[in-house]
Design a protein around this motif. Structure first.
Motif, PDB file in Angstrom:
ATOM      1  N   ARG A 159       0.825  -1.213   0.000  1.00  0.00           N
ATOM      2  CA  ARG A 159       0.000   0.000   0.000  1.00  0.00           C
ATOM      3  C   ARG A 159       0.858   1.262   0.000  1.00  0.00           C
ATOM      4  NH1 ARG A 159      -2.321   3.396   3.795  1.00  0.00           N
ATOM      5  NH2 ARG A 159      -4.386   4.230   3.243  1.00  0.00           N
ATOM      6  N   ARG A 160       1.925   1.255   0.773  1.00  0.00           N
ATOM      7  CA  ARG A 160       2.786   2.436   0.858  1.00  0.00           C
ATOM      8  C   ARG A 160       3.436   2.726  -0.486  1.00  0.00           C
ATOM      9  NH1 ARG A 160       7.732   3.254   5.254  1.00  0.00           N
ATOM     10  NH2 ARG A 160       8.303   5.390   4.616  1.00  0.00           N
ATOM     11  N   THR A 161       3.892   1.672  -1.160  1.00  0.00           N
ATOM     12  CA  THR A 161       4.519   1.849  -2.462  1.00  0.00           C
ATOM     13  C   THR A 161       3.516   2.336  -3.490  1.00  0.00           C
ATOM     14  OG1 THR A 161       6.162   0.118  -2.011  1.00  0.00           O
ATOM     15  CG2 THR A 161       5.774   0.695  -4.324  1.00  0.00           C
ATOM     16  N   ARG A 162       2.312   1.780  -3.461  1.00  0.00           N
ATOM     17  CA  ARG A 162       1.276   2.213  -4.403  1.00  0.00           C
ATOM     18  C   ARG A 162       0.941   3.686  -4.197  1.00  0.00           C
ATOM     19  NH1 ARG A 162      -1.217  -2.595  -2.761  1.00  0.00           N
ATOM     20  NH2 ARG A 162      -2.864  -1.415  -1.698  1.00  0.00           N
ATOM     21  N   LYS A 163       0.869   4.102  -2.942  1.00  0.00           N
ATOM     22  CA  LYS A 163       0.561   5.497  -2.648  1.00  0.00           C
ATOM     23  C   LYS A 163       1.678   6.411  -3.138  1.00  0.00           C
ATOM     24  CE  LYS A 163      -0.778   8.595   1.109  1.00  0.00           C
ATOM     25  NZ  LYS A 163      -1.042   8.716   2.577  1.00  0.00           N
ATOM     26  N   ARG A 164       2.936   5.991  -2.931  1.00  0.00           N
ATOM     27  CA  ARG A 164       4.070   6.795  -3.375  1.00  0.00           C
ATOM     28  C   ARG A 164       4.079   6.928  -4.895  1.00  0.00           C
ATOM     29  NH1 ARG A 164       8.807   5.244  -5.246  1.00  0.00           N
ATOM     30  NH2 ARG A 164       8.529   3.098  -4.523  1.00  0.00           N
ATOM     31  N   LEU A 165       3.824   5.832  -5.600  1.00  0.00           N
ATOM     32  CA  LEU A 165       3.808   5.865  -7.059  1.00  0.00           C
ATOM     33  C   LEU A 165       2.653   6.712  -7.587  1.00  0.00           C
ATOM     34  CD1 LEU A 165       4.672   2.132  -7.872  1.00  0.00           C
ATOM     35  CD2 LEU A 165       6.165   4.130  -8.104  1.00  0.00           C
ATOM     36  N   ALA A 166       1.509   6.634  -6.893  1.00  0.00           N
ATOM     37  CA  ALA A 166       0.356   7.435  -7.311  1.00  0.00           C
ATOM     38  C   ALA A 166       0.635   8.924  -7.131  1.00  0.00           C
ATOM     39  CB  ALA A 166      -0.879   7.023  -6.521  1.00  0.00           C
ATOM     40  N   THR A 167       1.303   9.269  -6.041  1.00  0.00           N
ATOM     41  CA  THR A 167       1.650  10.678  -5.808  1.00  0.00           C
ATOM     42  C   THR A 167       2.624  11.165  -6.862  1.00  0.00           C
ATOM     43  OG1 THR A 167       1.305  10.462  -3.425  1.00  0.00           O
ATOM     44  CG2 THR A 167       2.671  12.306  -4.167  1.00  0.00           C
ATOM     45  N   ARG A 168       3.617  10.355  -7.169  1.00  0.00           N
ATOM     46  CA  ARG A 168       4.592  10.722  -8.198  1.00  0.00           C
ATOM     47  C   ARG A 168       3.906  10.939  -9.538  1.00  0.00           C
ATOM     48  NH1 ARG A 168       8.184   9.174 -12.148  1.00  0.00           N
ATOM     49  NH2 ARG A 168      10.353   9.828 -11.848  1.00  0.00           N
ATOM     50  N   GLN A 169       2.983  10.048  -9.887  1.00  0.00           N
ATOM     51  CA  GLN A 169       2.290  10.175 -11.157  1.00  0.00           C
ATOM     52  C   GLN A 169       1.419  11.422 -11.187  1.00  0.00           C
ATOM     53  OE1 GLN A 169       2.832   7.985 -13.838  1.00  0.00           O
ATOM     54  NE2 GLN A 169       1.883   9.745 -14.860  1.00  0.00           N
ATOM     55  N   ALA A 170       0.788  11.731 -10.064  1.00  0.00           N
ATOM     56  CA  ALA A 170      -0.064  12.923  -9.996  1.00  0.00           C
ATOM     57  C   ALA A 170       0.773  14.191 -10.199  1.00  0.00           C
ATOM     58  CB  ALA A 170      -0.777  12.976  -8.650  1.00  0.00           C
ATOM     59  N   ILE A 171       1.957  14.218  -9.606  1.00  0.00           N
ATOM     60  CA  ILE A 171       2.847  15.368  -9.780  1.00  0.00           C
ATOM     61  C   ILE A 171       3.289  15.475 -11.243  1.00  0.00           C
ATOM     62  CG2 ILE A 171       5.106  16.335  -9.180  1.00  0.00           C
ATOM     63  CD1 ILE A 171       4.752  14.950  -6.423  1.00  0.00           C
TER      64      ILE A 171
ATOM     65  N   HIS B 124      10.137  13.608  -4.943  1.00  0.00           N
ATOM     66  CA  HIS B 124       9.943  12.714  -6.091  1.00  0.00           C
ATOM     67  C   HIS B 124      10.768  13.141  -7.301  1.00  0.00           C
ATOM     68  CE1 HIS B 124       6.628  10.207  -4.537  1.00  0.00           C
ATOM     69  NE2 HIS B 124       6.274  11.290  -3.858  1.00  0.00           N
ATOM     70  N   PHE B 125      10.989  14.438  -7.453  1.00  0.00           N
ATOM     71  CA  PHE B 125      11.714  14.967  -8.603  1.00  0.00           C
ATOM     72  C   PHE B 125      12.720  16.019  -8.124  1.00  0.00           C
ATOM     73  CE2 PHE B 125       7.540  13.670 -10.183  1.00  0.00           C
ATOM     74  CZ  PHE B 125       7.877  12.873 -11.263  1.00  0.00           C
ATOM     75  N   PRO B 126      13.980  15.647  -7.981  1.00  0.00           N
ATOM     76  CA  PRO B 126      14.995  16.581  -7.471  1.00  0.00           C
ATOM     77  C   PRO B 126      15.125  17.868  -8.285  1.00  0.00           C
ATOM     78  CG  PRO B 126      15.837  14.344  -7.457  1.00  0.00           C
ATOM     79  CD  PRO B 126      14.547  14.306  -8.205  1.00  0.00           C
ATOM     80  N   ARG B 127      14.860  17.769  -9.585  1.00  0.00           N
ATOM     81  CA  ARG B 127      14.964  18.945 -10.441  1.00  0.00           C
ATOM     82  C   ARG B 127      13.682  19.106 -11.247  1.00  0.00           C
ATOM     83  NH1 ARG B 127      20.686  17.962 -13.420  1.00  0.00           N
ATOM     84  NH2 ARG B 127      19.693  15.939 -13.695  1.00  0.00           N
ATOM     85  N   LYS B 128      13.370  20.338 -11.569  1.00  0.00           N
ATOM     86  CA  LYS B 128      12.186  20.625 -12.378  1.00  0.00           C
ATOM     87  C   LYS B 128      12.266  19.903 -13.726  1.00  0.00           C
ATOM     88  CE  LYS B 128       9.949  24.692 -14.456  1.00  0.00           C
ATOM     89  NZ  LYS B 128      10.097  26.151 -14.636  1.00  0.00           N
ATOM     90  N   GLU B 129      13.465  19.859 -14.319  1.00  0.00           N
ATOM     91  CA  GLU B 129      13.636  19.195 -15.613  1.00  0.00           C
ATOM     92  C   GLU B 129      13.271  17.718 -15.553  1.00  0.00           C
ATOM     93  OE1 GLU B 129      16.504  22.679 -15.558  1.00  0.00           O
ATOM     94  OE2 GLU B 129      15.753  21.168 -14.164  1.00  0.00           O
ATOM     95  N   ASP B 130      13.446  17.097 -14.379  1.00  0.00           N
ATOM     96  CA  ASP B 130      13.136  15.673 -14.237  1.00  0.00           C
ATOM     97  C   ASP B 130      11.656  15.393 -14.437  1.00  0.00           C
ATOM     98  OD1 ASP B 130      15.794  15.155 -13.710  1.00  0.00           O
ATOM     99  OD2 ASP B 130      15.546  15.300 -11.538  1.00  0.00           O
TER     100      ASP B 130
ATOM    101  N   PHE C 235       9.769  17.005 -16.585  1.00  0.00           N
ATOM    102  CA  PHE C 235       9.522  17.065 -18.022  1.00  0.00           C
ATOM    103  C   PHE C 235      10.004  15.780 -18.700  1.00  0.00           C
ATOM    104  CE2 PHE C 235      10.345  18.213 -22.412  1.00  0.00           C
ATOM    105  CZ  PHE C 235       9.214  18.959 -22.740  1.00  0.00           C
ATOM    106  N   PHE C 236      11.173  15.302 -18.308  1.00  0.00           N
ATOM    107  CA  PHE C 236      11.752  14.101 -18.910  1.00  0.00           C
ATOM    108  C   PHE C 236      11.511  12.867 -18.025  1.00  0.00           C
ATOM    109  CE2 PHE C 236      14.597  17.450 -20.773  1.00  0.00           C
ATOM    110  CZ  PHE C 236      14.244  17.248 -22.103  1.00  0.00           C
ATOM    111  N   ASP C 237      10.324  12.737 -17.492  1.00  0.00           N
ATOM    112  CA  ASP C 237      10.065  11.666 -16.535  1.00  0.00           C
ATOM    113  C   ASP C 237      10.004  10.277 -17.176  1.00  0.00           C
ATOM    114  OD1 ASP C 237       7.639  12.298 -17.787  1.00  0.00           O
ATOM    115  OD2 ASP C 237       6.483  11.512 -16.118  1.00  0.00           O
ATOM    116  N   ARG C 238      10.009  10.204 -18.509  1.00  0.00           N
ATOM    117  CA  ARG C 238       9.994   8.909 -19.194  1.00  0.00           C
ATOM    118  C   ARG C 238      11.395   8.468 -19.622  1.00  0.00           C
ATOM    119  NH1 ARG C 238       5.079   6.118 -18.866  1.00  0.00           N
ATOM    120  NH2 ARG C 238       3.349   7.557 -19.160  1.00  0.00           N
ATOM    121  N   GLU C 239      12.398   9.209 -19.222  1.00  0.00           N
ATOM    122  CA  GLU C 239      13.756   8.933 -19.672  1.00  0.00           C
ATOM    123  C   GLU C 239      14.208   7.518 -19.316  1.00  0.00           C
ATOM    124  OE1 GLU C 239      17.766   9.255 -21.007  1.00  0.00           O
ATOM    125  OE2 GLU C 239      15.863  10.180 -21.563  1.00  0.00           O
ATOM    126  N   GLN C 240      13.971   7.094 -18.077  1.00  0.00           N
ATOM    127  CA  GLN C 240      14.422   5.767 -17.673  1.00  0.00           C
ATOM    128  C   GLN C 240      13.676   4.674 -18.434  1.00  0.00           C
ATOM    129  OE1 GLN C 240      17.107   5.072 -15.600  1.00  0.00           O
ATOM    130  NE2 GLN C 240      16.772   3.074 -16.560  1.00  0.00           N
TER     131      GLN C 240
END
Length: 216
Positions: A8-20, A55-61, A63-68
């Motif tokens: 549950r904790r991981t799902r919540k973290r991933l959902a927050t990251r996706q929302a951002i 979740h994203f150390p830099r603003k550019e991250d 924008f390029f969140d699909r890089e990995q």
């Protein structure tokens, strides 16, 4: 092998990251990268400013969140290539797969026009893109060397990775420029694949006496 369901904790973290990420993407595409602040992203995602940075150390991250994900596709193409397919050819085949069987994350080319135009309008994003390209070349060289049973710092692997990355970069840029000029998505796809195929032929020729041009 049975995949474990995230807790549950991981799902919540991933959902927050996706929302951002989703909130940031909407703002970037609507207003341009440089005109959007971290506070505006946090407000749009309904999270705190520090949560964004967690979740994203830099603003550019953002924008390029699909890089990995893009890197993983390239590395998997080399590692899981069919018998008889060279590592170089595997990366050429990947281009055809991405165009002929589009992924939701990489909808070439119709779905990436705004993304490209937004990135080209920002000096910060262009600088970050150059840095990511250099990082990708080094990582791809290591994967190619691994596939060939050579040392991670093999000079031939680095050359092959550089030629392949340059081919993809040039093909992607030219195809998007053509689409912008003509509005013809299918012609842009044909240009992209034509340049990829020529680049792969040239890379094979340059690396002819190495294992990177040989089928497994």
């Amino acid at each position: 092998m049975i995949e474990q369901t995230p807790d549950r904790r991981t799902r919540k973290r991933l959902a927050t990251r996706q929302a951002i990420s989703d909130a940031a993407t909407r703002l970037f595409m609507d207003r341009g990268f440089d005109r959007v602040t971290i506070d505006e992203i946090a407000e749009a995602a309904d999270v705190g400013r520090m949560t964004v940075f967690n979740h994203f150390p830099r603003k550019e991250d953002m924008f390029f969140d699909r890089e990995q994900e893009a890197r993983d596709l390239a590395f998997a193409a080399v590692r899981s290539r069919p018998s008889g397919t060279s590592p170089i050819q595997a990366l050429g085949d990947l281009a055809h797969q991405m165009v002929e069987q589009p992924r939701s994350a990489f909808p070439l080319f119709k779905g990436t026009r705004t993304f490209v135009e937004t990135s080209l309008a920002s000096e910060a994003l262009k600088a970050r893109a150059r840095q990511m390209r250099d990082d990708f070349v080094r990582a791809l060289a290591a994967v190619l060397a691994e596939a060939a049973g050579r040392p991670a710092d093999d000079a031939d692997a680095y050359l092959a990775a550089t030629l392949i990355a340059s081919t993809w970069s040039a093909a992607f840029a030219r195809a998007h420029a053509q689409q912008r000029e003509t509005g013809d998505v299918e012609a842009a796809k044909a240009t992209f694949l034509g340049m990829i195929d020529r680049g792969i032929i040239g890379t094979h020729a340059a690396m002819a006496d190495t294992p990177y041009a040989a089928g497994a």
